[in-house]
Write an enzyme that holds these catalytic residues in place. Sequence first.
Site, PDB file in Angstrom:
ATOM      1  N   ASP A  33       0.856  -1.188   0.000  1.00 48.42           N
ATOM      2  CA  ASP A  33       0.000   0.000   0.000  1.00 48.42           C
ATOM      3  C   ASP A  33       0.891   1.235   0.000  1.00 48.42           C
ATOM      4  O   ASP A  33       1.915   1.286   0.686  1.00 48.42           O
ATOM      5  CB  ASP A  33      -0.915   0.000   1.234  1.00 48.42           C
ATOM      6  CG  ASP A  33      -2.063   0.984   1.102  1.00 48.42           C
ATOM      7  OD1 ASP A  33      -3.217   0.538   1.012  1.00 48.42           O
ATOM      8  OD2 ASP A  33      -1.799   2.205   1.079  1.00 48.42           O
ATOM      9  N   ASN A  91     -12.928  -3.245   2.417  1.00 52.55           N
ATOM     10  CA  ASN A  91     -13.966  -2.226   2.468  1.00 52.55           C
ATOM     11  C   ASN A  91     -14.877  -2.450   1.275  1.00 52.55           C
ATOM     12  O   ASN A  91     -14.418  -2.439   0.136  1.00 52.55           O
ATOM     13  CB  ASN A  91     -13.337  -0.831   2.427  1.00 52.55           C
ATOM     14  CG  ASN A  91     -12.503  -0.561   3.667  1.00 52.55           C
ATOM     15  OD1 ASN A  91     -12.928  -0.840   4.779  1.00 52.55           O
ATOM     16  ND2 ASN A  91     -11.296  -0.050   3.473  1.00 52.55           N
ATOM     17  N   HIS A 102     -11.902  -1.616  -7.233  1.00 47.88           N
ATOM     18  CA  HIS A 102     -11.433  -2.935  -7.676  1.00 47.88           C
ATOM     19  C   HIS A 102     -11.262  -3.730  -6.386  1.00 47.88           C
ATOM     20  O   HIS A 102     -10.494  -3.315  -5.503  1.00 47.88           O
ATOM     21  CB  HIS A 102     -10.097  -2.818  -8.434  1.00 47.88           C
ATOM     22  CG  HIS A 102      -9.573  -4.135  -8.945  1.00 47.88           C
ATOM     23  ND1 HIS A 102      -9.523  -4.468 -10.281  1.00 47.88           N
ATOM     24  CD2 HIS A 102      -9.100  -5.218  -8.268  1.00 47.88           C
ATOM     25  CE1 HIS A 102      -9.019  -5.695 -10.419  1.00 47.88           C
ATOM     26  NE2 HIS A 102      -8.753  -6.171  -9.203  1.00 47.88           N
ATOM     27  N   HIS A 104     -10.343  -5.630  -3.228  1.00 43.86           N
ATOM     28  CA  HIS A 104      -9.036  -5.861  -2.614  1.00 43.86           C
ATOM     29  C   HIS A 104      -9.161  -6.151  -1.125  1.00 43.86           C
ATOM     30  O   HIS A 104     -10.081  -5.682  -0.465  1.00 43.86           O
ATOM     31  CB  HIS A 104      -8.121  -4.654  -2.800  1.00 43.86           C
ATOM     32  CG  HIS A 104      -8.707  -3.349  -2.323  1.00 43.86           C
ATOM     33  ND1 HIS A 104      -9.598  -2.633  -3.071  1.00 43.86           N
ATOM     34  CD2 HIS A 104      -8.524  -2.636  -1.189  1.00 43.86           C
ATOM     35  CE1 HIS A 104      -9.945  -1.531  -2.422  1.00 43.86           C
ATOM     36  NE2 HIS A 104      -9.316  -1.511  -1.265  1.00 43.86           N
ATOM     37  N   HIS A 106      -6.852  -5.670   2.386  1.00 43.26           N
ATOM     38  CA  HIS A 106      -5.688  -5.098   3.035  1.00 43.26           C
ATOM     39  C   HIS A 106      -5.164  -6.182   3.970  1.00 43.26           C
ATOM     40  O   HIS A 106      -5.934  -6.755   4.751  1.00 43.26           O
ATOM     41  CB  HIS A 106      -6.064  -3.890   3.904  1.00 43.26           C
ATOM     42  CG  HIS A 106      -6.658  -2.739   3.157  1.00 43.26           C
ATOM     43  ND1 HIS A 106      -5.960  -1.588   2.909  1.00 43.26           N
ATOM     44  CD2 HIS A 106      -7.891  -2.559   2.617  1.00 43.26           C
ATOM     45  CE1 HIS A 106      -6.741  -0.734   2.249  1.00 43.26           C
ATOM     46  NE2 HIS A 106      -7.924  -1.290   2.063  1.00 43.26           N
TER      47      HIS A 106
END
Length: 118
Positions: A33, A91, A102, A104, A106
Site C-alpha cells: 500500500d 472495504n 477494484h 481488494h 488489506h
Amino acid sequence: VKYDEGNIFAKIIRGEVKSTKIYEDEYLLAFEDINKSAPVHVIIIPKGQFVSFCDFTSHASETQISYFFKTISKIAKKLDIVDSGFRLVTNNGADASQSVPHFHFHMLGKKKMEEKLL
Ligand code: 5GP
C-alpha cells in the site's frame, strides 16, 4: 455495478502505474500500500474485473474464489506473519469508504493492534 477500467489498481495490473510487488501470478497480485498503516500493509487483488467483495463472491468461479483465499495464506507465510498474526480487511462500498473500485484485501501485520475494530 459496471467495472471502471481506469481505476488505479487496474492501471497497476496493466503495469501503467508502478507498485512494489510482493507476489504475482496469472490470477492475482499483491503489492505494498502506498500509504501504510502498519509495517506490513499489502493490498491483495484478483486480476479479474471485480468491483467489490460482493461482486467477487457473486461472480467469480468457485475455483477462483478458493484459489484467491489459499494464495492469501501463502502470502502471509511468505511475509512471515502467520505466527505473529495479521489482520485482513476489505472495504465494500460507500459506508465502508471503499476508495478504489477494484476488489481488494488489506493485509496488515508486524504491528500490535491494540484497538479491535469489532
Ligand atoms: P480502500 O479505501 O479502497 O479500501 O483502500 C484503497 C487503498 O489503496 C488505500 O489504502 C490507498 O493507500 C491505496 N492506494 C491508492 N492509490 C494507490 C497507488 O497508486 N498505489 C498503491 N500502492 N496503493 C494505492
